[in-house]
Design a protein around this motif. Structure first.
Motif, PDB file in Angstrom:
ATOM      1  N   VAL A 144     -13.058   3.568 -12.825  1.00 59.38           N
ATOM      2  CA  VAL A 144     -12.274   1.927 -13.263  1.00 59.38           C
ATOM      3  C   VAL A 144     -11.253   1.253 -12.135  1.00 59.38           C
ATOM      4  N   HIS A 145     -11.776   2.162 -11.007  1.00 61.24           N
ATOM      5  CA  HIS A 145     -10.022   1.959 -10.244  1.00 61.24           C
ATOM      6  C   HIS A 145     -11.008   0.492  -9.770  1.00 61.24           C
ATOM      7  N   ASP A 146     -10.608  -0.518  -9.296  1.00 61.44           N
ATOM      8  CA  ASP A 146     -10.816  -2.002  -8.845  1.00 61.44           C
ATOM      9  C   ASP A 146     -10.695  -2.409  -8.044  1.00 61.44           C
ATOM     10  N   VAL A 199     -12.669  12.285  -7.363  1.00 63.49           N
ATOM     11  CA  VAL A 199     -13.098  12.774  -6.636  1.00 63.49           C
ATOM     12  C   VAL A 199     -14.474  12.605  -7.223  1.00 63.49           C
ATOM     13  N   GLY A 207       0.722   7.266  -6.659  1.00 58.25           N
ATOM     14  CA  GLY A 207      -0.116   8.218  -6.487  1.00 58.25           C
ATOM     15  C   GLY A 207       0.462   9.687  -6.956  1.00 58.25           C
ATOM     16  N   MET A 233       0.523  -0.930  -0.284  1.00 56.77           N
ATOM     17  CA  MET A 233      -0.064  -0.257   0.067  1.00 56.77           C
ATOM     18  C   MET A 233       1.237   1.437   0.166  1.00 56.77           C
ATOM     19  N   ALA A 251     -10.960  -1.973   3.672  1.00 49.43           N
ATOM     20  CA  ALA A 251     -11.741  -3.646   3.554  1.00 49.43           C
ATOM     21  C   ALA A 251     -12.199  -4.043   5.317  1.00 49.43           C
ATOM     22  N   GLY A 308     -13.584   3.864  -0.333  1.00 49.67           N
ATOM     23  CA  GLY A 308     -12.546   4.345  -1.733  1.00 49.67           C
ATOM     24  C   GLY A 308     -12.093   5.569  -1.502  1.00 49.67           C
ATOM     25  N   GLY A 333      -9.036  -1.908  -4.491  1.00 48.12           N
ATOM     26  CA  GLY A 333      -9.655  -1.531  -2.937  1.00 48.12           C
ATOM     27  C   GLY A 333     -10.861  -2.727  -2.815  1.00 48.12           C
ATOM     28  N   LEU A 356     -12.508   5.899  -6.980  1.00 51.85           N
ATOM     29  CA  LEU A 356     -11.484   6.683  -6.541  1.00 51.85           C
ATOM     30  C   LEU A 356     -11.125   8.322  -6.718  1.00 51.85           C
ATOM     31  N   GLY A 363     -18.275   5.807 -14.585  1.00 52.37           N
ATOM     32  CA  GLY A 363     -17.068   6.274 -14.465  1.00 52.37           C
ATOM     33  C   GLY A 363     -16.073   6.201 -13.753  1.00 52.37           C
ATOM     34  N   SER A 376     -17.970   1.893  -4.219  1.00 52.51           N
ATOM     35  CA  SER A 376     -16.626   1.864  -4.097  1.00 52.51           C
ATOM     36  C   SER A 376     -15.762   3.083  -5.162  1.00 52.51           C
TER      37      SER A 376
HETATM   38 CO1  B1M Z   1      -6.037   6.193 -10.943  1.00 50.72          CO
HETATM   39  N1  B1M Z   1      -5.770   7.855 -10.037  1.00 50.72           N
HETATM   40  N2  B1M Z   1      -6.573   7.179 -12.428  1.00 50.72           N
HETATM   41  N3  B1M Z   1      -5.946   4.461 -12.221  1.00 50.72           N
HETATM   42  N4  B1M Z   1      -4.889   5.579  -9.270  1.00 50.72           N
HETATM   43  C1  B1M Z   1      -5.556   7.901  -8.256  1.00 50.72           C
HETATM   44  C2  B1M Z   1      -7.162   7.463  -7.532  1.00 50.72           C
HETATM   45  C3  B1M Z   1      -5.180   9.527  -7.849  1.00 50.72           C
HETATM   46  C4  B1M Z   1      -5.571   9.750  -6.797  1.00 50.72           C
HETATM   47  C5  B1M Z   1      -3.409   9.047  -8.662  1.00 50.72           C
HETATM   48  C6  B1M Z   1      -3.385  10.849  -8.054  1.00 50.72           C
HETATM   49  O1  B1M Z   1      -3.220  11.298  -8.781  1.00 50.72           O
HETATM   50  N5  B1M Z   1      -2.900  11.160  -7.462  1.00 50.72           N
HETATM   51  C7  B1M Z   1      -6.249  10.051  -9.135  1.00 50.72           C
HETATM   52  C8  B1M Z   1      -7.608  10.999  -8.974  1.00 50.72           C
HETATM   53  C9  B1M Z   1      -7.157  11.835  -8.621  1.00 50.72           C
HETATM   54  C10 B1M Z   1      -8.881  13.425  -8.284  1.00 50.72           C
HETATM   55  O2  B1M Z   1      -9.935  12.127  -8.670  1.00 50.72           O
HETATM   56  N6  B1M Z   1      -8.747  14.193  -8.170  1.00 50.72           N
HETATM   57  C11 B1M Z   1      -6.344   9.755 -10.327  1.00 50.72           C
HETATM   58  C12 B1M Z   1      -6.502   9.492 -11.530  1.00 50.72           C
HETATM   59  C13 B1M Z   1      -6.598  10.999 -12.364  1.00 50.72           C
HETATM   60  C14 B1M Z   1      -6.809   8.598 -12.479  1.00 50.72           C
HETATM   61  C15 B1M Z   1      -6.960   8.772 -14.348  1.00 50.72           C
HETATM   62  C16 B1M Z   1      -7.879   9.716 -14.478  1.00 50.72           C
HETATM   63  C17 B1M Z   1      -5.503   9.056 -14.958  1.00 50.72           C
HETATM   64  C18 B1M Z   1      -5.918   9.403 -16.350  1.00 50.72           C
HETATM   65  O3  B1M Z   1      -6.176   8.817 -17.437  1.00 50.72           O
HETATM   66  N7  B1M Z   1      -5.213  10.206 -16.859  1.00 50.72           N
HETATM   67  C19 B1M Z   1      -7.673   7.679 -14.293  1.00 50.72           C
HETATM   68  C20 B1M Z   1      -9.103   7.428 -14.411  1.00 50.72           C
HETATM   69  C21 B1M Z   1     -10.230   6.483 -15.208  1.00 50.72           C
HETATM   70  C22 B1M Z   1     -11.086   6.033 -14.725  1.00 50.72           C
HETATM   71  O4  B1M Z   1     -11.505   5.783 -13.617  1.00 50.72           O
HETATM   72  N8  B1M Z   1     -12.590   6.815 -15.438  1.00 50.72           N
HETATM   73  C23 B1M Z   1      -6.938   6.820 -13.424  1.00 50.72           C
HETATM   74  C24 B1M Z   1      -6.367   5.317 -14.244  1.00 50.72           C
HETATM   75  C25 B1M Z   1      -5.963   4.147 -12.834  1.00 50.72           C
HETATM   76  C26 B1M Z   1      -5.240   3.217 -13.704  1.00 50.72           C
HETATM   77  C27 B1M Z   1      -6.283   2.824 -14.593  1.00 50.72           C
HETATM   78  C28 B1M Z   1      -4.217   3.943 -14.796  1.00 50.72           C
HETATM   79  C29 B1M Z   1      -4.870   2.425 -12.595  1.00 50.72           C
HETATM   80  C30 B1M Z   1      -6.237   1.748 -11.785  1.00 50.72           C
HETATM   81  C31 B1M Z   1      -6.296   0.190 -11.864  1.00 50.72           C
HETATM   82  C32 B1M Z   1      -7.081  -0.915 -11.382  1.00 50.72           C
HETATM   83  O5  B1M Z   1      -7.784  -0.790 -10.379  1.00 50.72           O
HETATM   84  N9  B1M Z   1      -7.472  -1.809 -12.189  1.00 50.72           N
HETATM   85  C33 B1M Z   1      -4.513   3.661 -11.384  1.00 50.72           C
HETATM   86  C34 B1M Z   1      -4.383   3.132  -9.623  1.00 50.72           C
HETATM   87  C35 B1M Z   1      -3.727   2.225  -9.223  1.00 50.72           C
HETATM   88  C36 B1M Z   1      -4.528   4.821  -9.250  1.00 50.72           C
HETATM   89  C37 B1M Z   1      -3.640   5.596  -7.894  1.00 50.72           C
HETATM   90  C38 B1M Z   1      -2.308   5.011  -7.588  1.00 50.72           C
HETATM   91  C39 B1M Z   1      -4.016   3.687  -6.909  1.00 50.72           C
HETATM   92  C40 B1M Z   1      -5.776   3.021  -6.927  1.00 50.72           C
HETATM   93  C41 B1M Z   1      -5.227   1.324  -5.723  1.00 50.72           C
HETATM   94  O6  B1M Z   1      -4.941   0.900  -6.235  1.00 50.72           O
HETATM   95  N10 B1M Z   1      -4.626   1.812  -4.244  1.00 50.72           N
HETATM   96  C42 B1M Z   1      -4.602   6.079  -7.472  1.00 50.72           C
HETATM   97  C43 B1M Z   1      -3.341   6.798  -5.876  1.00 50.72           C
HETATM   98  C44 B1M Z   1      -3.905   6.499  -4.617  1.00 50.72           C
HETATM   99  O7  B1M Z   1      -4.757   6.233  -4.219  1.00 50.72           O
HETATM  100  N11 B1M Z   1      -3.007   7.000  -4.067  1.00 50.72           N
HETATM  101  C45 B1M Z   1      -4.883   6.871  -8.159  1.00 50.72           C
HETATM  102  C46 B1M Z   1      -4.276   0.084  -3.490  1.00 50.72           C
HETATM  103  C47 B1M Z   1      -6.067   0.093  -2.981  1.00 50.72           C
HETATM  104  C48 B1M Z   1      -6.319  -1.232  -1.767  1.00 50.72           C
HETATM  105  O8  B1M Z   1      -6.537   0.821  -2.291  1.00 50.72           O
HETATM  106  O9  B1M Z   1      -8.577   1.550  -4.099  1.00 50.72           O
HETATM  107  O10 B1M Z   1      -7.742   3.252  -1.995  1.00 50.72           O
HETATM  108  P1  B1M Z   1      -8.178   1.782  -2.173  1.00 50.72           P
HETATM  109  O11 B1M Z   1      -8.761   0.737  -2.199  1.00 50.72           O
HETATM  110  C49 B1M Z   1      -9.227   0.764  -0.217  1.00 50.72           C
HETATM  111  C50 B1M Z   1      -9.513   1.714   0.513  1.00 50.72           C
HETATM  112  O12 B1M Z   1     -10.243   2.656  -0.229  1.00 50.72           O
HETATM  113  C51 B1M Z   1     -10.788   0.968   0.963  1.00 50.72           C
HETATM  114  O13 B1M Z   1     -10.294  -0.053   0.985  1.00 50.72           O
HETATM  115  C52 B1M Z   1      -9.797  -0.316   0.545  1.00 50.72           C
HETATM  116  C53 B1M Z   1      -7.918  -1.050   1.458  1.00 50.72           C
HETATM  117  O14 B1M Z   1      -8.511  -1.823   2.306  1.00 50.72           O
HETATM  118  N12 B1M Z   1     -11.746   0.600  -0.216  1.00 50.72           N
HETATM  119  C54 B1M Z   1     -13.175   0.124   0.390  1.00 50.72           C
HETATM  120  C55 B1M Z   1     -11.938   0.935  -1.432  1.00 50.72           C
HETATM  121  N13 B1M Z   1     -13.289   0.491  -1.788  1.00 50.72           N
HETATM  122  C56 B1M Z   1     -13.702   0.106  -0.978  1.00 50.72           C
HETATM  123  C57 B1M Z   1     -15.057  -0.326  -0.966  1.00 50.72           C
HETATM  124  C58 B1M Z   1     -15.677  -0.774   0.653  1.00 50.72           C
HETATM  125  C59 B1M Z   1     -15.122  -0.686   1.495  1.00 50.72           C
HETATM  126  C60 B1M Z   1     -13.956   0.543   1.618  1.00 50.72           C
HETATM  127  O15 B1M Z   1     -17.174  -0.596   1.027  1.00 50.72           O
HETATM  128  C61 B1M Z   1     -18.012  -1.553  -0.643  1.00 50.72           C
END
Ligand code: B1M
Length: 214
Positions: A100-102, A150, A49, A42, A202, A176, A104, A148, A98, A146
């Motif tokens: 794609v993040h999956d 904004v 990120g 993580m 989670a 998320g 988490g 990620l 809208g 879920s």
């Molecule tokens: Co994207 N992305 N991404 N990305 N990505 C973020 C979220 C971002 C914060 C990165 C950044 O700029 N610093 C940023 C969002 C900014 C914002 O909205 N203001 C961002 C962006 C901008 C984008 C794109 C727009 C980039 C682009 O194309 N220009 C694009 C979006 C496309 C879209 O969604 N339409 C995009 C694409 C991608 C990839 C495809 C490359 C990839 C995702 C691959 C995938 O998921 N299959 C990706 C990734 C990997 C990230 C970061 C780096 C990591 C996310 C992650 O997987 N974390 C992310 C930055 C960050 O978070 N530090 C970022 C690990 C995961 C285990 O954590 O999902 O938070 P998380 O889940 C946690 C908790 O949140 C919780 O439990 C989990 C842990 O136990 N949780 C739940 C989550 N869902 C839950 C549901 C529940 C309960 C708990 O109950 C229902």
């Protein structure tokens, strides 16, 4: 030279699997699978990120990092604690429209299904209509959303509104990173109707599900 923990984080940051699996094996001597995910892996993702935000990584590279994270979770999953209880309930999971993040969400699926829940995982970019349709075919005890981005925080509110308008009053679990900065309490509102609960990770999601099923 890097410590084991630093190496684990660096596989995610570099998006490489060279040496990953032996190091995961090594880490399992010290930590539980979930500690490895929530700790070094993580931390690697957070760094990704940060770098991405600072334009030091491109989407293709972030995708590689996501691959490493997913491969690690898949590798660690068989070693996770499982509670072979009777089915406690049925929960639907979806990444909102809208978004794609999956990673988490899929982690939430693993934790819940290892602990007695039947999961219906609708995948990513799921519009409210699809959730409603699925619910009508197969009702669940709770609906987990879920997101990620904004904008996903707002999409969750819209999705919840559509569910309520469709007469679905099942508890809604939201989680998320989109919400982490917004909500600190479990019970959220007032933009939401009915029972809507925020899970920070989670395990928190599992705790909430267990409380709901009691
Ligand atoms: Co994207 N992305 N991404 N990305 N990505 C973020 C979220 C971002 C914060 C990165 C950044 O700029 N610093 C940023 C969002 C900014 C914002 O909205 N203001 C961002 C962006 C901008 C984008 C794109 C727009 C980039 C682009 O194309 N220009 C694009 C979006 C496309 C879209 O969604 N339409 C995009 C694409 C991608 C990839 C495809 C490359 C990839 C995702 C691959 C995938 O998921 N299959 C990706 C990734 C990997 C990230 C970061 C780096 C990591 C996310 C992650 O997987 N974390 C992310 C930055 C960050 O978070 N530090 C970022 C690990 C995961 C285990 O954590 O999902 O938070 P998380 O889940 C946690 C908790 O949140 C919780 O439990 C989990 C842990 O136990 N949780 C739940 C989550 N869902 C839950 C549901 C529940 C309960 C708990 O109950 C229902």
């Amino acid at each position: 030279t890097l410590t084991l923990e630093e190496r684990l984080a660096s596989y995610v940051v570099e998006g490489t699997k060279e040496g990953l699996y032996p190091d995961l094996d090594e880490a399992m001597k010290k930590y539980s699978p979930l500690e490895i995910i929530n700790g070094p892996l993580m931390r690697g993702m957070e760094e990704v990120g940060r770098l991405f935000n600072g334009n030091e990584l491109i989407v293709a590279e972030v995708l590689q990092s996501a691959e490493v994270m997913k491969a690690s979770v898949t590798y660690l999953e068989p070693f996770m604690e499982k509670n072979e209880t009777a089915v406690k309930g049925k929960i639907m999971l979806a990444t909102v429209k809208g978004d794609v993040h999956d990673i988490g969400k899929n982690l939430v699926e693993i934790i819940l299904s290892n602990n007695g829940y039947k999961i219906i995982n609708l995948g990513i970019k799921v519009p409210p209509e699809q959730i409603i349709e699925s619910y009508r075919k197969e009702p669940v005890d709770a609906i987990g959303l879920s997101g990620l981005l904004v904008k996903s925080a707002q999409q969750m509110v819209l999705t919840a509104q559509d569910l309520r308008s469709a007469g679905i009053d099942a508890p809604i679990l939201v989680g998320g990173a989109a919400l982490t900065r917004k909500f600190t309490k479990h019970r959220i509102g007032p933009e939401y109707d009915g029972l809507v609960l925020y899970a920070k990770d989670a395990m928190d999601g599992l705790d909430i599900a267990n409380k709901l099923m009691d």
